[in-house]
Write a protein that holds these residues in place. Structure first.
Motif, short mmCIF file in Angstrom:
data_model
loop_
_atom_site.label_atom_id
_atom_site.label_comp_id
_atom_site.label_asym_id
_atom_site.label_seq_id
_atom_site.Cartn_x
_atom_site.Cartn_y
_atom_site.Cartn_z
N GLY A 13 -6.45 -2.83 8.88
CA GLY A 13 -6.22 -1.86 7.77
C GLY A 13 -5.99 -0.02 8.02
O GLY A 13 -6.32 -0.20 8.80
N GLY A 14 -5.51 0.48 7.81
CA GLY A 14 -5.12 1.72 7.21
C GLY A 14 -4.41 2.16 6.21
O GLY A 14 -3.54 1.22 5.16
N LEU A 15 -3.44 3.45 6.26
CA LEU A 15 -2.52 3.99 5.07
C LEU A 15 -0.99 4.32 5.99
O LEU A 15 -0.54 4.10 7.53
CB LEU A 15 -2.67 5.75 5.06
CG LEU A 15 -1.33 6.11 4.16
CD1 LEU A 15 -1.66 5.83 2.96
CD2 LEU A 15 -2.21 7.22 4.38
N VAL A 16 -0.07 3.19 5.46
CA VAL A 16 1.22 2.91 5.57
C VAL A 16 2.16 3.51 4.33
O VAL A 16 1.44 2.59 3.80
CB VAL A 16 1.53 1.95 6.11
CG1 VAL A 16 1.36 1.11 5.36
CG2 VAL A 16 2.87 1.50 6.63
N GLN A 17 3.67 3.73 4.83
CA GLN A 17 4.28 3.92 3.47
C GLN A 17 4.84 2.53 3.22
O GLN A 17 5.00 1.77 3.66
CB GLN A 17 6.04 5.22 4.12
CG GLN A 17 4.87 6.53 4.41
CD GLN A 17 5.98 7.61 4.78
OE1 GLN A 17 6.98 7.25 5.43
NE2 GLN A 17 6.09 9.11 4.32
N ALA A 18 5.07 2.73 2.16
CA ALA A 18 5.67 1.43 1.47
C ALA A 18 7.11 1.60 2.54
O ALA A 18 7.94 1.56 2.77
CB ALA A 18 6.55 1.71 0.05
N GLY A 19 7.68 -0.15 2.97
CA GLY A 19 8.85 -0.85 3.65
C GLY A 19 7.77 -1.18 4.95
O GLY A 19 8.46 -1.32 6.13
N GLY A 20 6.64 -0.16 5.78
CA GLY A 20 6.55 -0.29 6.33
C GLY A 20 5.41 -1.65 6.39
O GLY A 20 5.58 -2.31 5.94
N SER A 21 4.77 -1.26 7.91
CA SER A 21 3.90 -2.75 8.49
C SER A 21 2.81 -3.16 9.00
O SER A 21 2.50 -1.74 9.59
CB SER A 21 4.63 -3.29 9.52
OG SER A 21 6.10 -4.27 9.44
N LEU A 22 2.35 -3.19 9.17
CA LEU A 22 1.02 -4.03 9.33
C LEU A 22 0.36 -4.55 10.20
O LEU A 22 0.52 -5.70 9.31
CB LEU A 22 -0.89 -3.63 7.92
CG LEU A 22 -0.35 -1.16 8.03
CD1 LEU A 22 -1.68 -1.67 6.85
CD2 LEU A 22 -1.18 -0.81 9.55
N ARG A 23 -0.97 -4.86 11.37
CA ARG A 23 -1.08 -6.33 10.89
C ARG A 23 -3.16 -6.42 11.14
O ARG A 23 -3.62 -5.81 11.97
CB ARG A 23 -1.07 -6.61 12.56
CG ARG A 23 -1.45 -8.10 13.06
CD ARG A 23 -0.89 -8.76 14.71
NE ARG A 23 -1.25 -7.82 15.97
CZ ARG A 23 -1.85 -8.69 16.78
NH1 ARG A 23 -0.68 -10.17 17.52
NH2 ARG A 23 -2.30 -8.14 17.73
N LEU A 24 -2.93 -7.23 10.93
CA LEU A 24 -4.40 -7.04 10.35
C LEU A 24 -5.27 -8.54 11.41
O LEU A 24 -4.29 -9.58 11.65
CB LEU A 24 -4.74 -7.38 9.30
CG LEU A 24 -4.39 -6.51 7.74
CD1 LEU A 24 -4.80 -7.30 6.45
CD2 LEU A 24 -5.30 -5.31 8.36
N SER A 25 -6.02 -8.59 11.62
CA SER A 25 -6.96 -8.87 12.93
C SER A 25 -8.28 -9.60 12.52
O SER A 25 -9.18 -8.67 11.15
CB SER A 25 -7.26 -8.78 13.99
OG SER A 25 -5.68 -8.62 14.56
#
Length: 119
Positions: free
Chosen positions: A8-20
């Motif tokens: 998890g984390g902070l990201v701008q709208a339109g961005g991506s993250l990958r959770l494990s």
């Protein structure tokens, strides 16, 4: 058995993250695995699930943007989140239906990882 969620984390709208989510312990078989999320002031909701056979299912709100997958050799589940929106902001929890050595089968939860999407 323990489930450890991360990514998890902070990201701008339109961005991506990958959770494990890594499952560890005396695991005989990992059956269906799930990602849930809980936004502030809201009930926990199912985001996605994947069966032992690889069948996936998604909440309507994330279809086409999120992808759930597993690496069975590593007892790890992932949630690739693309085109993130502010309404995706929540604590994300992993959950798994696991059969352990000795025959017991139960539902296990990870500790949650916070995803914040800024507009």
């Amino acid at each position: 058995v323990q489930l450890q969620a991360s990514g998890g984390g902070l990201v701008q709208a339109g961005g991506s993250l990958r959770l494990s989510c890594v499952a560890s312990g005396s695991i005989s078989r990992t059956n269906t695995m799930y990602w849930y999320r809980q936004a502030p002031g809201k009930q926990r909701e199912l985001v996605a699930r994947i069966t032992i056979g690889g069948i996936t299912d998604y909440a309507e709100s994330v279809k086409g943007r999120f992808t759930i997958s597993t690496d069975n050799a590593k007892n790890t589940m992932y949630l690739q989140m693309d085109s993130l929106k502010p309404e995706d902001t929540a604590v994300y929890y992993c959950n798994a239906d696991i059969s352990v050595d000795g025959g017991y089968r139960g539902s296990y939860w990870g500790q949650g990882t916070l995803v914040t999407v800024s507009s």
